[in-house]
Design an enzyme around this catalytic site. Structure first.
Site, mmCIF file in Angstrom:
data_model
loop_
_atom_site.group_PDB
_atom_site.id
_atom_site.type_symbol
_atom_site.label_atom_id
_atom_site.label_comp_id
_atom_site.label_asym_id
_atom_site.label_seq_id
_atom_site.Cartn_x
_atom_site.Cartn_y
_atom_site.Cartn_z
ATOM 1 N N TYR A 55 -12.574 -1.659 -3.316
ATOM 2 C CA TYR A 55 -13.275 -1.771 -1.915
ATOM 3 C C TYR A 55 -14.663 -1.425 -1.601
ATOM 4 O O TYR A 55 -15.128 -0.903 -0.520
ATOM 5 C CB TYR A 55 -12.362 -0.472 -0.763
ATOM 6 C CG TYR A 55 -10.997 -1.109 -0.620
ATOM 7 C CD1 TYR A 55 -10.748 -2.230 0.411
ATOM 8 C CD2 TYR A 55 -9.700 -0.477 -1.089
ATOM 9 C CE1 TYR A 55 -9.424 -2.650 0.518
ATOM 10 C CE2 TYR A 55 -8.523 -0.821 -0.836
ATOM 11 C CZ TYR A 55 -8.448 -1.902 0.088
ATOM 12 O OH TYR A 55 -6.995 -2.287 0.345
ATOM 13 N N LYS B 23 0.665 -1.205 -0.058
ATOM 14 C CA LYS B 23 0.039 0.043 0.018
ATOM 15 C C LYS B 23 0.810 1.269 0.046
ATOM 16 O O LYS B 23 2.112 1.174 0.138
ATOM 17 C CB LYS B 23 -1.017 -0.111 1.190
ATOM 18 C CG LYS B 23 -2.078 -1.151 1.357
ATOM 19 C CD LYS B 23 -2.804 -1.272 2.217
ATOM 20 C CE LYS B 23 -3.812 -2.102 2.218
ATOM 21 N NZ LYS B 23 -4.779 -2.156 3.612
ATOM 22 N N HIS C 217 -2.228 -5.553 1.626
ATOM 23 C CA HIS C 217 -3.357 -6.047 1.311
ATOM 24 C C HIS C 217 -3.088 -7.635 1.027
ATOM 25 O O HIS C 217 -2.291 -7.987 0.246
ATOM 26 C CB HIS C 217 -4.300 -5.599 0.151
ATOM 27 C CG HIS C 217 -5.340 -6.389 -0.357
ATOM 28 N ND1 HIS C 217 -6.577 -5.871 0.432
ATOM 29 C CD2 HIS C 217 -5.474 -7.163 -1.237
ATOM 30 C CE1 HIS C 217 -7.543 -6.837 -0.320
ATOM 31 N NE2 HIS C 217 -6.961 -7.595 -1.117
ATOM 32 N N ASN D 156 -2.005 -0.198 6.900
ATOM 33 C CA ASN D 156 -1.414 -1.202 7.478
ATOM 34 C C ASN D 156 -0.588 -2.044 6.283
ATOM 35 O O ASN D 156 -0.392 -3.107 6.419
ATOM 36 C CB ASN D 156 -2.356 -2.147 8.071
ATOM 37 C CG ASN D 156 -3.476 -2.188 6.977
ATOM 38 O OD1 ASN D 156 -3.555 -1.874 5.856
ATOM 39 N ND2 ASN D 156 -4.606 -2.985 7.368
ATOM 40 N N GLU E 212 -10.042 -9.772 -7.848
ATOM 41 C CA GLU E 212 -8.864 -8.665 -7.513
ATOM 42 C C GLU E 212 -7.821 -8.780 -8.447
ATOM 43 O O GLU E 212 -7.028 -7.578 -8.848
ATOM 44 C CB GLU E 212 -8.425 -9.003 -6.000
ATOM 45 C CG GLU E 212 -9.405 -8.374 -5.138
ATOM 46 C CD GLU E 212 -9.371 -8.606 -3.572
ATOM 47 O OE1 GLU E 212 -9.986 -8.394 -2.614
ATOM 48 O OE2 GLU E 212 -8.123 -9.118 -3.043
HETATM 49 N N1 UDP Z 1 -9.633 -0.236 7.466
HETATM 50 C C1 UDP Z 1 -9.809 0.909 8.363
HETATM 51 N N2 UDP Z 1 -10.338 0.915 9.583
HETATM 52 C C2 UDP Z 1 -10.790 -0.264 9.847
HETATM 53 C C3 UDP Z 1 -10.905 -1.428 9.235
HETATM 54 C C4 UDP Z 1 -10.283 -1.253 7.920
HETATM 55 O O1 UDP Z 1 -9.335 1.933 7.909
HETATM 56 O O2 UDP Z 1 -11.536 -0.286 11.098
HETATM 57 C C5 UDP Z 1 -8.644 -0.233 6.355
HETATM 58 C C6 UDP Z 1 -7.623 -0.973 6.509
HETATM 59 O O3 UDP Z 1 -6.596 -0.372 5.545
HETATM 60 C C7 UDP Z 1 -7.718 -2.456 5.873
HETATM 61 C C8 UDP Z 1 -8.913 -2.175 4.828
HETATM 62 O O4 UDP Z 1 -9.618 -1.003 5.234
HETATM 63 O O5 UDP Z 1 -6.812 -3.048 5.576
HETATM 64 C C9 UDP Z 1 -9.921 -3.277 4.538
HETATM 65 O O6 UDP Z 1 -10.435 -3.705 5.604
HETATM 66 P P1 UDP Z 1 -10.602 -5.192 5.917
HETATM 67 O O7 UDP Z 1 -11.457 -5.509 7.072
HETATM 68 O O8 UDP Z 1 -11.047 -6.116 4.625
HETATM 69 O O9 UDP Z 1 -9.003 -5.712 6.267
HETATM 70 P P2 UDP Z 1 -7.966 -6.573 5.693
HETATM 71 O O10 UDP Z 1 -8.653 -7.666 4.771
HETATM 72 O O11 UDP Z 1 -7.287 -5.632 4.881
HETATM 73 O O12 UDP Z 1 -7.113 -7.239 6.967
HETATM 74 MG MG MG Z 2 -10.132 -7.570 3.582
#
Ligand code: UDP
Ligand code: MG
Length: 139
Positions: free
Chosen positions: A51, A11, A117, A114, A128
């Site tokens: 997203y 990212k 992805h 974070n 994706e």
């Molecule tokens: N995210 C965020 N706040 C939250 C949860 C998710 O900013 O409370 C962002 C974070 O960058 C995350 C992305 O949205 O990686 C997608 O969320 P997901 O729950 O799918 O998490 P992931 O699959 O990336 O672990």
């Molecule tokens: Mg996810």
């Protein structure tokens, strides 16, 4: 697409901090083969589509702003049990909860930013990957 593939993005925060090499090294050392890869930048429309599942969530606007603010590295990775093993390698969404040695523990700043992805299912890995790469770009 074969079910031994997953999709990842390094990212914008990871790219900004110069972590591309270190993260790719860890991915390769963990047994993943890179079968597609590019440096690219998502438009606002791209990020909203990618997203879309999160479009009702309170963090959606911030997520789109973050994911479009600079280049990312998009890649397709191959390994037995790729989706699950890659989710284990990256660690929990919130780096504060991520296990020691995981990519998010090592390189992520916060729940929002974070570093990386990883697809959450074989079906989403295929969707994706096709969002970012044509068939000719996947080997
Ligand atoms: N995210 C965020 N706040 C939250 C949860 C998710 O900013 O409370 C962002 C974070 O960058 C995350 C992305 O949205 O990686 C997608 O969320 P997901 O729950 O799918 O998490 P992931 O699959 O990336 O672990
Ligand atoms: Mg996810």
């Amino acid at each position: 697409m074969a079910t031994n593939r997953t999709f990842t993005m390094l990212k914008p925060d990871a790219v900004e901090k110069g972590h591309i090499g270190a993260i790719l090294e860890k991915i390769i050392a963990s047994g993943f083969k890179i079968v597609a890869m590019k440096l690219t930048q998502m438009s606002k429309a791209d990020a909203q589509t990618f997203y879309a599942i999160h479009n009702e969530r309170p963090f959606f606007g911030e997520l789109v702003a973050y994911m479009t603010r600079g280049p990312i590295v998009a890649a397709v990775l191959e390994k037995d049990n790729a989706v699950e093993d890659f989710r284990t390698l990256i660690g929990s969404t919130n780096p504060a909860d991520a296990a020691e040695g995981t990519i998010r523990k090592l390189f992520a700043a916060s729940m929002g930013e974070n570093a990386v992805h990883g697809s959450d299912s074989d079906e989403n890995a295929a969707i994706e990957s096709a969002f970012h790469f044509s068939g000719r770009e996947m080997f």
